[in-house]
Design a protein around this motif. Structure first.
Motif, PDB file in Angstrom:
ATOM      1  N   TRP A  57      48.195 -31.158 -14.897  1.00 27.00           N
ATOM      2  CA  TRP A  57      48.231 -31.921 -16.153  1.00 27.00           C
ATOM      3  C   TRP A  57      48.379 -33.410 -15.858  1.00 27.00           C
ATOM      4  O   TRP A  57      47.661 -34.235 -16.429  1.00 27.00           O
ATOM      5  N   TRP A  58      49.286 -33.756 -14.944  1.00 29.72           N
ATOM      6  CA  TRP A  58      49.479 -35.163 -14.594  1.00 29.72           C
ATOM      7  C   TRP A  58      48.264 -35.741 -13.877  1.00 29.72           C
ATOM      8  O   TRP A  58      47.885 -36.896 -14.102  1.00 29.72           O
ATOM      9  N   LEU A  59      47.653 -34.957 -13.006  1.00 25.63           N
ATOM     10  CA  LEU A  59      46.466 -35.442 -12.296  1.00 25.63           C
ATOM     11  C   LEU A  59      45.307 -35.670 -13.262  1.00 25.63           C
ATOM     12  O   LEU A  59      44.529 -36.625 -13.102  1.00 25.63           O
ATOM     13  N   THR A  60      45.183 -34.819 -14.257  1.00 32.18           N
ATOM     14  CA  THR A  60      44.126 -35.007 -15.264  1.00 32.18           C
ATOM     15  C   THR A  60      44.352 -36.298 -16.040  1.00 32.18           C
ATOM     16  O   THR A  60      43.411 -37.071 -16.267  1.00 32.18           O
ATOM     17  N   ARG A  61      45.588 -36.540 -16.430  1.00 31.63           N
ATOM     18  CA  ARG A  61      45.898 -37.781 -17.151  1.00 31.63           C
ATOM     19  C   ARG A  61      45.648 -38.998 -16.256  1.00 31.63           C
ATOM     20  O   ARG A  61      45.136 -40.024 -16.713  1.00 31.63           O
ATOM     21  N   GLY A  62      46.023 -38.902 -14.995  1.00 29.75           N
ATOM     22  CA  GLY A  62      45.797 -40.022 -14.084  1.00 29.75           C
ATOM     23  C   GLY A  62      44.323 -40.302 -13.858  1.00 29.75           C
ATOM     24  O   GLY A  62      43.895 -41.462 -13.800  1.00 29.75           O
ATOM     25  N   SER A  63      43.507 -39.237 -13.745  1.00 26.48           N
ATOM     26  CA  SER A  63      42.064 -39.417 -13.575  1.00 26.48           C
ATOM     27  C   SER A  63      41.450 -40.071 -14.801  1.00 26.48           C
ATOM     28  O   SER A  63      40.562 -40.924 -14.686  1.00 26.48           O
ATOM     29  N   ARG A  64      41.907 -39.672 -15.987  1.00 33.37           N
ATOM     30  CA  ARG A  64      41.390 -40.300 -17.207  1.00 33.37           C
ATOM     31  C   ARG A  64      41.766 -41.768 -17.276  1.00 33.37           C
ATOM     32  O   ARG A  64      40.972 -42.604 -17.728  1.00 33.37           O
ATOM     33  N   LEU A  65      42.989 -42.097 -16.842  1.00 37.94           N
ATOM     34  CA  LEU A  65      43.416 -43.493 -16.847  1.00 37.94           C
ATOM     35  C   LEU A  65      42.560 -44.318 -15.896  1.00 37.94           C
ATOM     36  O   LEU A  65      42.101 -45.420 -16.248  1.00 37.94           O
ATOM     37  N   LEU A  66      42.326 -43.812 -14.684  1.00 36.96           N
ATOM     38  CA  LEU A  66      41.493 -44.539 -13.724  1.00 36.96           C
ATOM     39  C   LEU A  66      40.051 -44.628 -14.207  1.00 36.96           C
ATOM     40  O   LEU A  66      39.339 -45.580 -13.886  1.00 36.96           O
ATOM     41  N   GLY A  67      39.617 -43.645 -14.989  1.00 39.46           N
ATOM     42  CA  GLY A  67      38.255 -43.645 -15.512  1.00 39.46           C
ATOM     43  C   GLY A  67      38.006 -44.683 -16.587  1.00 39.46           C
ATOM     44  O   GLY A  67      36.858 -44.915 -16.963  1.00 39.46           O
ATOM     45  N   ARG A  68      39.074 -45.321 -17.082  1.00 43.16           N
ATOM     46  CA  ARG A  68      38.920 -46.360 -18.103  1.00 43.16           C
ATOM     47  C   ARG A  68      38.917 -47.764 -17.519  1.00 43.16           C
ATOM     48  O   ARG A  68      38.629 -48.723 -18.233  1.00 43.16           O
ATOM     49  N   LYS A  83      36.637 -47.386 -12.026  1.00 47.79           N
ATOM     50  CA  LYS A  83      36.030 -46.165 -12.553  1.00 47.79           C
ATOM     51  C   LYS A  83      34.857 -45.701 -11.700  1.00 47.79           C
ATOM     52  O   LYS A  83      34.775 -44.525 -11.321  1.00 47.79           O
ATOM     53  N   SER A  84      33.943 -46.606 -11.377  1.00 49.24           N
ATOM     54  CA  SER A  84      32.754 -46.223 -10.628  1.00 49.24           C
ATOM     55  C   SER A  84      33.103 -45.801  -9.204  1.00 49.24           C
ATOM     56  O   SER A  84      32.550 -44.828  -8.675  1.00 49.24           O
ATOM     57  N   ILE A  85      34.053 -46.511  -8.554  1.00 46.87           N
ATOM     58  CA  ILE A  85      34.429 -46.172  -7.179  1.00 46.87           C
ATOM     59  C   ILE A  85      35.165 -44.838  -7.142  1.00 46.87           C
ATOM     60  O   ILE A  85      34.839 -43.941  -6.354  1.00 46.87           O
ATOM     61  N   TYR A  86      36.153 -44.681  -8.016  1.00 49.08           N
ATOM     62  CA  TYR A  86      36.984 -43.475  -7.991  1.00 49.08           C
ATOM     63  C   TYR A  86      36.181 -42.227  -8.329  1.00 49.08           C
ATOM     64  O   TYR A  86      36.294 -41.197  -7.659  1.00 49.08           O
ATOM     65  N   SER A  87      35.356 -42.314  -9.370  1.00 46.97           N
ATOM     66  CA  SER A  87      34.588 -41.137  -9.779  1.00 46.97           C
ATOM     67  C   SER A  87      33.595 -40.710  -8.708  1.00 46.97           C
ATOM     68  O   SER A  87      33.416 -39.514  -8.450  1.00 46.97           O
TER      69      SER A  87
END
Length: 218
Positions: free
Chosen positions: A84-95, A100-104
């Motif tokens: 759950w926390w990792l999903t929230r963190g990924s969404r935050l980095l995706g904004r 966003k482009s590097i991480y994804s």
């Protein structure tokens, strides 16, 4: 004398290079961990400086801490709370625009390469590259997808063609399945073959059982 000298060199050179690489990696990790400990000394009271100085003297402590951290992170990531926390963190980095482009991109590649259900680098094949009649070893990474896959009619494969002797760089190809020859050698054996520039060949028993192309063209 020349023959004995070369034989001795072939024994010691791989061992020396292996020790040098491991020593460099361990030194880098120990140096990074020592830097973190020094930074903590600036924040903690003087009473805590002595135990930190003792930790700095432990050889290989950076590697131990790194492995322990990876295991702890893996345990955290495999339970419901961690996911759950990792999903929230990924969404935050995706904004974040640039992040966003590097991480994804890195996350998609790492998920494909290290996932137990993925098919990246699961099979070694022969393909004609860079011209007709010139063959090289490539690795199957899957099938073309997205817009590229929609434009390719028929059964195509996505291939990664590594360079020699550095397999971390290479070329990405999309070719018909009929244009490749499946190999019986494992991915590890194929990598050794590539890194050694063809000197370390796979065992003859495997080489003679290589599968023939289904419908060789060209």
């Amino acid at each position: 004398m020349k023959r004995y000298l070369i034989a001795g060199l072939l024994v010691w050179l791989p061992l020396a290079i292996t020790i040098w690489v491991l020593h460099s990696v361990l030194g880098l990790l120990d140096g990074l961990f020592a830097w973190l400990l020094s930074g903590s000394q600036a924040l903690l009271p003087n009473a805590a400086h002595t135990p930190i100085e003792m930790l700095k003297q432990v050889p290989g402590l950076g590697v131990i801490v790194m492995v322990a951290g990876l295991i702890a992170t893996g345990i955290f990531a495999t339970n419901m709370v961690g996911q759950w926390w990792l999903t929230r963190g990924s969404r935050l980095l995706g904004r974040i625009p640039i992040v966003k482009s590097i991480y994804s991109s890195v996350k998609q590649v790492s998920d494909t390469l290290f996932s137990s259900s993925g098919n990246a680098f699961r099979e070694a094949v022969l393909v004609q590259y860079p011209r007709q009649g010139s063959w090289t070893i490539a690795f199957v990474t899957g099938k073309p997808g997205g817009e590229a896959g929609e434009h390719l009619r028929g059964d195509y494969l996505s291939l990664y063609v590594p360079t020699t002797p550095n397999p971390t760089s290479g070329f990405f190809l999309m070719v018909p399945r009929s244009d490749v020859i499946e190999l019986a050698m494992s991915v590890d054996e194929a990598l050794k073959y590539i890194i050694s520039m063809g000197v370390v060949a796979p065992p003859p028993a495997l080489a003679t059982t290589a599968a023939m192309p289904r419908n060789q063209t060209g």
